[in-house]
Motif scaffolding. Structure first.
Motif, mmCIF file in Angstrom:
data_model
loop_
_atom_site.group_PDB
_atom_site.id
_atom_site.type_symbol
_atom_site.label_atom_id
_atom_site.label_comp_id
_atom_site.label_asym_id
_atom_site.label_seq_id
_atom_site.Cartn_x
_atom_site.Cartn_y
_atom_site.Cartn_z
ATOM 1 N N CYS A 190 0.828 -1.195 0.000
ATOM 2 C CA CYS A 190 0.000 0.000 0.000
ATOM 3 C C CYS A 190 0.865 1.248 0.000
ATOM 4 N N ALA A 221 -10.530 9.174 -8.450
ATOM 5 C CA ALA A 221 -10.883 8.775 -7.086
ATOM 6 C C ALA A 221 -10.444 9.815 -6.070
ATOM 7 N N SER A 234 -13.765 6.649 -1.140
ATOM 8 C CA SER A 234 -13.752 5.216 -0.871
ATOM 9 C C SER A 234 -14.094 4.558 -2.194
ATOM 10 N N ALA A 235 -13.068 4.062 -2.854
ATOM 11 C CA ALA A 235 -13.269 3.597 -4.224
ATOM 12 C C ALA A 235 -12.440 2.361 -4.495
ATOM 13 N N VAL A 236 -12.868 1.611 -5.504
ATOM 14 C CA VAL A 236 -12.088 0.496 -6.029
ATOM 15 C C VAL A 236 -11.712 0.853 -7.455
ATOM 16 N N GLY A 240 -8.267 -3.056 -9.381
ATOM 17 C CA GLY A 240 -8.587 -3.776 -8.151
ATOM 18 C C GLY A 240 -8.058 -3.145 -6.888
ATOM 19 N N GLN A 241 -7.264 -2.074 -6.989
ATOM 20 C CA GLN A 241 -6.757 -1.396 -5.798
ATOM 21 C C GLN A 241 -7.893 -0.636 -5.114
ATOM 22 N N SER A 242 -7.848 -0.579 -3.791
ATOM 23 C CA SER A 242 -8.843 0.178 -3.040
ATOM 24 C C SER A 242 -8.233 1.476 -2.540
ATOM 25 N N LEU A 244 -8.911 4.708 0.202
ATOM 26 C CA LEU A 244 -9.670 5.157 1.366
ATOM 27 C C LEU A 244 -9.115 6.490 1.847
ATOM 28 N N VAL A 254 -3.898 3.895 -0.465
ATOM 29 C CA VAL A 254 -4.154 3.085 -1.654
ATOM 30 C C VAL A 254 -3.615 1.689 -1.370
#
Length: 257
Positions: A190, A221, A234-236, A240-242, A244, A254
């Protein structure tokens, strides 16, 4: 909250916010104090304001915390005796006083070849545009330290008008050291990035502080952070990475890089 061996991404984001929140609270208190002081004077001057700002920020610079520089920067033309003015103090090397604090020797003459229009810099431009606090960097701070720095600034207003900013600097390496204590416990690779996608710290050594994290969809994002609307991030991402938001710090975590 304290870092543990394993934390969820949401817990890591919350811990990052908790680490930086005291700096934000300090800057907000400075802003309130400067606004009250300036409101008392119909024609404020640098000569009168500088001792007030020096006393205000001094305790943060004398201690062992994250803050390495702090002060007030005026909107050009606001102060009666100084069209361009930085009232900024530093901890560290140089000609220091007994408490180890020195004033930044800023060039305020636009005719000088060393003069720099600070209103074009990110730490000024973004708070001016959004009306909110902003975290700039990491970047090489050629004005103050010649080192990788993070700068947090927030607007100062009098009678509804932005009359300057107050803020603080922190060495990027010092902030990175604090944040690396926790991001390793996220259970995945991350990075912590600012609103522009610039890396503050990461679990992967190839993601160097100050570099841009280039991932599909990341810029979109992070847009709410640039528009001073944190908390909604708050996204994907398509890969595929998230992503916040780290509270209202204007940083984001990330995960899965």
């Amino acid at each position: 909250m304290s870092p543990t061996a394993t934390m969820t991404p949401a817990e890591v984001a919350a811990y990052i916010a908790e680490t930086i929140d005291p700096v934000f609270a300090t800057i907000d208190a400075w802003r309130d104090a400067v606004e009250r002081e300036l409101s008392r004077h119909p024609e404020p001057t640098a000569a009168a304001l500088d001792p007030f700002v020096s006393e205000l920020v001094r305790s943060a610079l004398e201690g062992p915390g994250l803050i390495t520089g702090a002060g007030f920067v005026a909107t050009p033309g606001y102060l009666a005796d100084a069209r361009w003015h930085l009232a900024w103090w530093l901890a560290g090397n140089g000609a220091r006083d007994a408490a180890g604090v020195r004033r930044l020797a800023a060039v305020s003459d636009p005719e000088s070849e060393d003069f720099r229009d600070y209103t074009g810099l990110e730490w000024w431009r973004v708070p001016e545009r959004t009306g909110s606090r902003h975290l700039t960097g990491p970047y090489v701070d050629y004005v103050c330290t010649d080192d990788y720095t993070v700068t947090i600034t927030t607007p100062v207003r009098v009678s509804g008008r932005m009359v300057g900013i107050v803020g603080a600097d922190a060495y990027a390496a010092r902030l990175e050291q604090e944040l690396r204590k926790v991001i390793g416990g996220a259970g995945a690779s991350c990075a912590v990035v600012n609103a522009s996608g610039r890396v503050v710290t990461a679990t992967e050594s190839r993601r160097e502080p100050g570099s841009i994290l280039r991932l599909a969809g990341l810029a979109d994002a992070l847009a709410p952070l640039r528009d001073a609307d944190p908390g909604v991030v708050s996204a994907v991402l398509p890969g595929g990475q998230s992503v916040l938001a780290c509270g209202d710090t204007s940083l984001a975590l990330v995960v899965g890089i």
